[in-house]
Write a protein that holds these residues in place. Sequence first.
Motif, PDB file in Angstrom:
ATOM      1  N   ILE A   1      14.880   2.400  -4.179  1.00  0.00           N
ATOM      2  CA  ILE A   1      14.035   3.022  -3.120  1.00  0.00           C
ATOM      3  C   ILE A   1      14.578   4.212  -2.719  1.00  0.00           C
ATOM      4  O   ILE A   1      15.616   4.495  -1.933  1.00  0.00           O
ATOM      5  CB  ILE A   1      14.131   1.626  -1.821  1.00  0.00           C
ATOM      6  N   LEU A   2      13.804   5.519  -2.804  1.00  0.00           N
ATOM      7  CA  LEU A   2      14.458   6.747  -2.519  1.00  0.00           C
ATOM      8  C   LEU A   2      13.827   7.009  -1.157  1.00  0.00           C
ATOM      9  O   LEU A   2      12.558   7.090  -0.867  1.00  0.00           O
ATOM     10  CB  LEU A   2      14.107   7.667  -3.814  1.00  0.00           C
ATOM     11  N   ILE A   3      14.651   7.254  -0.104  1.00  0.00           N
ATOM     12  CA  ILE A   3      13.922   7.681   1.208  1.00  0.00           C
ATOM     13  C   ILE A   3      14.806   9.078   1.812  1.00  0.00           C
ATOM     14  O   ILE A   3      15.898   9.024   1.599  1.00  0.00           O
ATOM     15  CB  ILE A   3      14.465   6.563   2.111  1.00  0.00           C
ATOM     16  N   ASP A   4      13.955   9.920   2.041  1.00  0.00           N
ATOM     17  CA  ASP A   4      14.533  11.373   2.617  1.00  0.00           C
ATOM     18  C   ASP A   4      14.429  11.284   4.074  1.00  0.00           C
ATOM     19  O   ASP A   4      13.480  10.871   4.677  1.00  0.00           O
ATOM     20  CB  ASP A   4      13.563  12.313   2.179  1.00  0.00           C
ATOM     21  N   GLU A   5      15.516  11.901   4.619  1.00  0.00           N
ATOM     22  CA  GLU A   5      15.587  12.294   6.081  1.00  0.00           C
ATOM     23  C   GLU A   5      15.627  11.041   7.208  1.00  0.00           C
ATOM     24  O   GLU A   5      14.909  10.828   7.945  1.00  0.00           O
ATOM     25  CB  GLU A   5      14.635  13.230   6.484  1.00  0.00           C
ATOM     26  N   ILE A   6      16.664   9.998   6.506  1.00  0.00           N
ATOM     27  CA  ILE A   6      16.581   8.926   7.375  1.00  0.00           C
ATOM     28  C   ILE A   6      17.395   9.350   8.658  1.00  0.00           C
ATOM     29  O   ILE A   6      18.242  10.038   8.689  1.00  0.00           O
ATOM     30  CB  ILE A   6      17.417   7.810   6.576  1.00  0.00           C
ATOM     31  N   ASP A   7      16.660   8.909   9.674  1.00  0.00           N
ATOM     32  CA  ASP A   7      17.283   9.259  10.990  1.00  0.00           C
ATOM     33  C   ASP A   7      18.543   8.547  11.254  1.00  0.00           C
ATOM     34  O   ASP A   7      18.555   7.154  11.013  1.00  0.00           O
ATOM     35  CB  ASP A   7      16.220   8.653  12.259  1.00  0.00           C
TER      36      ASP A   7
ATOM     37  N   GLU B   1       0.705  -1.069   0.025  1.00  0.00           N
ATOM     38  CA  GLU B   1       0.080   0.108   0.126  1.00  0.00           C
ATOM     39  C   GLU B   1       0.801   1.348   0.023  1.00  0.00           C
ATOM     40  O   GLU B   1       0.441   2.542  -0.647  1.00  0.00           O
ATOM     41  CB  GLU B   1      -0.918  -0.194   1.056  1.00  0.00           C
ATOM     42  N   LEU B   2       2.039   1.353   0.857  1.00  0.00           N
ATOM     43  CA  LEU B   2       2.791   2.437   0.711  1.00  0.00           C
ATOM     44  C   LEU B   2       3.629   2.803  -0.491  1.00  0.00           C
ATOM     45  O   LEU B   2       4.095   3.830  -0.787  1.00  0.00           O
ATOM     46  CB  LEU B   2       3.772   2.159   1.872  1.00  0.00           C
ATOM     47  N   ASP B   3       3.849   1.662  -1.298  1.00  0.00           N
ATOM     48  CA  ASP B   3       4.829   1.533  -2.481  1.00  0.00           C
ATOM     49  C   ASP B   3       4.093   2.278  -3.603  1.00  0.00           C
ATOM     50  O   ASP B   3       3.217   1.838  -4.316  1.00  0.00           O
ATOM     51  CB  ASP B   3       5.054   0.006  -2.702  1.00  0.00           C
ATOM     52  N   HIS B   4       4.680   3.558  -3.952  1.00  0.00           N
ATOM     53  CA  HIS B   4       4.149   4.220  -4.765  1.00  0.00           C
ATOM     54  C   HIS B   4       5.244   4.253  -6.154  1.00  0.00           C
ATOM     55  O   HIS B   4       5.140   5.204  -7.006  1.00  0.00           O
ATOM     56  CB  HIS B   4       4.048   5.816  -4.541  1.00  0.00           C
ATOM     57  N   ARG B   5       6.317   3.525  -5.830  1.00  0.00           N
ATOM     58  CA  ARG B   5       7.121   3.350  -7.187  1.00  0.00           C
ATOM     59  C   ARG B   5       6.409   2.580  -8.434  1.00  0.00           C
ATOM     60  O   ARG B   5       5.758   1.820  -8.080  1.00  0.00           O
ATOM     61  CB  ARG B   5       8.462   2.378  -6.880  1.00  0.00           C
ATOM     62  N   PHE B   6       6.739   2.942  -9.664  1.00  0.00           N
ATOM     63  CA  PHE B   6       6.167   2.447 -10.589  1.00  0.00           C
ATOM     64  C   PHE B   6       6.974   1.099 -11.084  1.00  0.00           C
ATOM     65  O   PHE B   6       8.276   1.271 -10.290  1.00  0.00           O
ATOM     66  CB  PHE B   6       6.089   3.213 -11.955  1.00  0.00           C
TER      67      PHE B   6
ATOM     68  N   TYR C   1      10.810   9.051   5.461  1.00  0.00           N
ATOM     69  CA  TYR C   1      11.363   7.916   6.365  1.00  0.00           C
ATOM     70  C   TYR C   1      10.306   7.537   7.321  1.00  0.00           C
ATOM     71  O   TYR C   1      10.212   6.491   7.788  1.00  0.00           O
ATOM     72  CB  TYR C   1      12.839   8.441   7.331  1.00  0.00           C
ATOM     73  N   GLU C   2       9.528   8.584   7.738  1.00  0.00           N
ATOM     74  CA  GLU C   2       8.644   8.135   8.825  1.00  0.00           C
ATOM     75  C   GLU C   2       7.682   7.141   7.970  1.00  0.00           C
ATOM     76  O   GLU C   2       6.886   6.453   8.847  1.00  0.00           O
ATOM     77  CB  GLU C   2       7.796   9.535   9.088  1.00  0.00           C
ATOM     78  N   GLN C   3       7.367   7.328   6.805  1.00  0.00           N
ATOM     79  CA  GLN C   3       6.443   6.255   6.044  1.00  0.00           C
ATOM     80  C   GLN C   3       7.077   4.810   6.283  1.00  0.00           C
ATOM     81  O   GLN C   3       6.004   3.823   6.132  1.00  0.00           O
ATOM     82  CB  GLN C   3       6.257   6.756   4.717  1.00  0.00           C
ATOM     83  N   VAL C   4       8.177   4.737   6.186  1.00  0.00           N
ATOM     84  CA  VAL C   4       8.883   3.179   5.694  1.00  0.00           C
ATOM     85  C   VAL C   4       9.715   2.917   7.001  1.00  0.00           C
ATOM     86  O   VAL C   4      10.415   2.003   6.796  1.00  0.00           O
ATOM     87  CB  VAL C   4       9.699   3.299   4.593  1.00  0.00           C
ATOM     88  N   LYS C   5       9.774   3.531   7.996  1.00  0.00           N
ATOM     89  CA  LYS C   5      10.660   3.299   8.983  1.00  0.00           C
ATOM     90  C   LYS C   5      10.381   1.814  10.033  1.00  0.00           C
ATOM     91  O   LYS C   5      11.256   1.274  10.624  1.00  0.00           O
ATOM     92  CB  LYS C   5      10.753   4.371  10.317  1.00  0.00           C
TER      93      LYS C   5
END
Length: 715
Positions: free
Chosen positions: A469-475, A307-312, A448-452
Amino acid sequence: MSQIGLFDEDQLSMFEDLPGGKDIINETFLNIVKDDQIVQMSINELFDITLFDELKAVSFVASPNFFFSTTKNFKNIALILGIEDGSVADSFATGIAPLLDIPERVKFFNSLPIDVKENIVTNKFSIRYPKKGNPIHSKIYLLKGKDVSRVIIGSANFTETAFGNKKQYEELLVFDNSPLYEIYENRFNDIFTQTVDYIPEMLKKQPETEKVWIADPEMMKDILIDDLTRQKVIVQLSEEEMEEIKLTPDKLEVEKEEATQFKQIIEVITKKDKKSNSFTLLPVASLKQKSVAIKSILSKTSKKSEELDHRFQLVYNNGNNMLLTTNHGINIDDGESELIPFSKPITDIDILRENLTLINRFVDAYELFTARTDLKNQSRIFEIILYAFMSTYIWNMRDHYASEEGRESVRRHFPPFMIIAGRSMSGKTSALEFIGMLLGNTNPYFAYEQVKDSSVIWDYFHSSNVNPILIDEIDPKFFTSTAAKKGERLIKYISNEIKGQHPVMIGTTNATGFDVTAQTSMRIYYLQIDNTFQKEAMADSSKYLSEIMSKINSSLFQDFTYRIGKRLQDGHEFYKTDDFLAIAREVFVQYYKECEMEIPKWFPMKKFNDYDERGKFIWRELYRSHKQVFDIRDDNTILIKIEEFGDRTNKERANKINFLPPECIIEDSPVLVINKEIFFKFIEMSEKEEKSFVQKIKSLFSKREQEIDMKGISK
């Protein structure tokens, strides 16, 4: 780590309803060729004790009782234990584990008949195992009598399944009185020299062969120490071997998940026949009704991750090395989208030129609107683009190189992780957004909050969608997490173990507080974006970047993957071991030439080494500003009084140590001692030339005091 048997005798009956199913079961599974003819020979005929009295064997043995019940009447036996077929890919950890499994070795000895034990104690029989933990997959049987010899080679281990014709295809070639005997005897002897006795010496020394040994902790300890003293186990492990051992629990967890999935799918697609008490395949109509359940089990991605995966979707076509994607406008019966070609060439040079111009303008923003001119910083931005474009082929590089080298651990030389570190306002998020749009993603990246949650990133790595997989602002805490599917364990497992098609991860993080262990740093491609955008120019830079991003699309990426695909089709190299992005650089240089455009001065011609460079900078400054903390000794060591840096927590202490090269560290707990020569070479400074003014004054005063003391003595 034994392979789970896929089917037992009862399970095989579920295929009897398939075309040819019953015929398959009735076939001869053990194929024996002797004197250029297919022959039928029993195991007793193959190992004929009336003709032969000596046996040398290299084979996996599932049951000691089966082996020795067949061979115990030989006068002399030398058995070298191999590995089970399903474990052939598990190199070092699989090889060394049986020698360290003391209870299993004691159990093995206990299971032997008394007369076999007596022959082992008197050294008429020997059971050997490779001391270096190198798995042996050979199957060699050498038999010798008074005037006759026999060589048996093939695929069959000395197991009841293999020799008993029990639904397992095996091949054996038998040669009597052949020159091959000497060849394979030499081969056996070569292997033998690399083995040790599998039976613990402590058990062989005891005269009571009827005794059943109990592997209590005290006994196991004594056997292990005795083995180590006798150098039965080689304990000098390379870094790669130690890493493989540390990853074993994670590999077992994955194997457990795969076994559970197998059990679930079998339960769904079969039904029990009450009359025959066997399991049979469901009819086609029933299977279609179970399609949702089947898809749910077979998918390695959780519902939340999907459900979270918006990559084509980007799928690698092994047939032509091109990428495929989904055409959401064409539906087939089960609701899935049809796959269509994604990789395709740009045929209009103006479109190619426009794409390059947009990329150039984007990179130029990191000069026009930033605090200072920094060509290296711009080069790093373009390096991110190169990595993103090549990302869909990194899995292929990893597989190809592992196959070429014959070692799974070398996969880590092609990092499936790129980490872009920078301070606030450095433009790292803009870079991530830009490459996401260049690749064709409508939603360029994940927050990052989406996929943590621990399983989401893991799920994406185990999908066949090679879209990165592109992720912004990884803790930064993510990288030091000890969770099984996060941080160092995730990075090590994905880098070392994952095979076949998989995506890479490109993430941004805050440079402040970011540090990883040496083991992790060698598995990521780390880039540091230092130059910050000017606050007063934010409105102008935002407008400038928005205009560029409104015009970009995936056409250049499609052309790039088409060109790489053609290289693979033609058998040309698509990576270099010293620079896995070398071919991407070549393709872009060709782009500029075709468009008759000048190659930008910031174009990166080689890989960056930012993590080491950052560590070098940190420790150089620490040395310059805290020389009193460094106790430099004459034995080529330095004791660093690290507590005097003012670190209040173990995390702060570890942060500094993680930026030292591993080969420099002699001891890091409870004291920090490093190699002086390596350290000064690392920070690119000389101990002598960097003496401070205060140190020189102290030296002068010391000499003056010595002179005064000497005058006093002479008087």
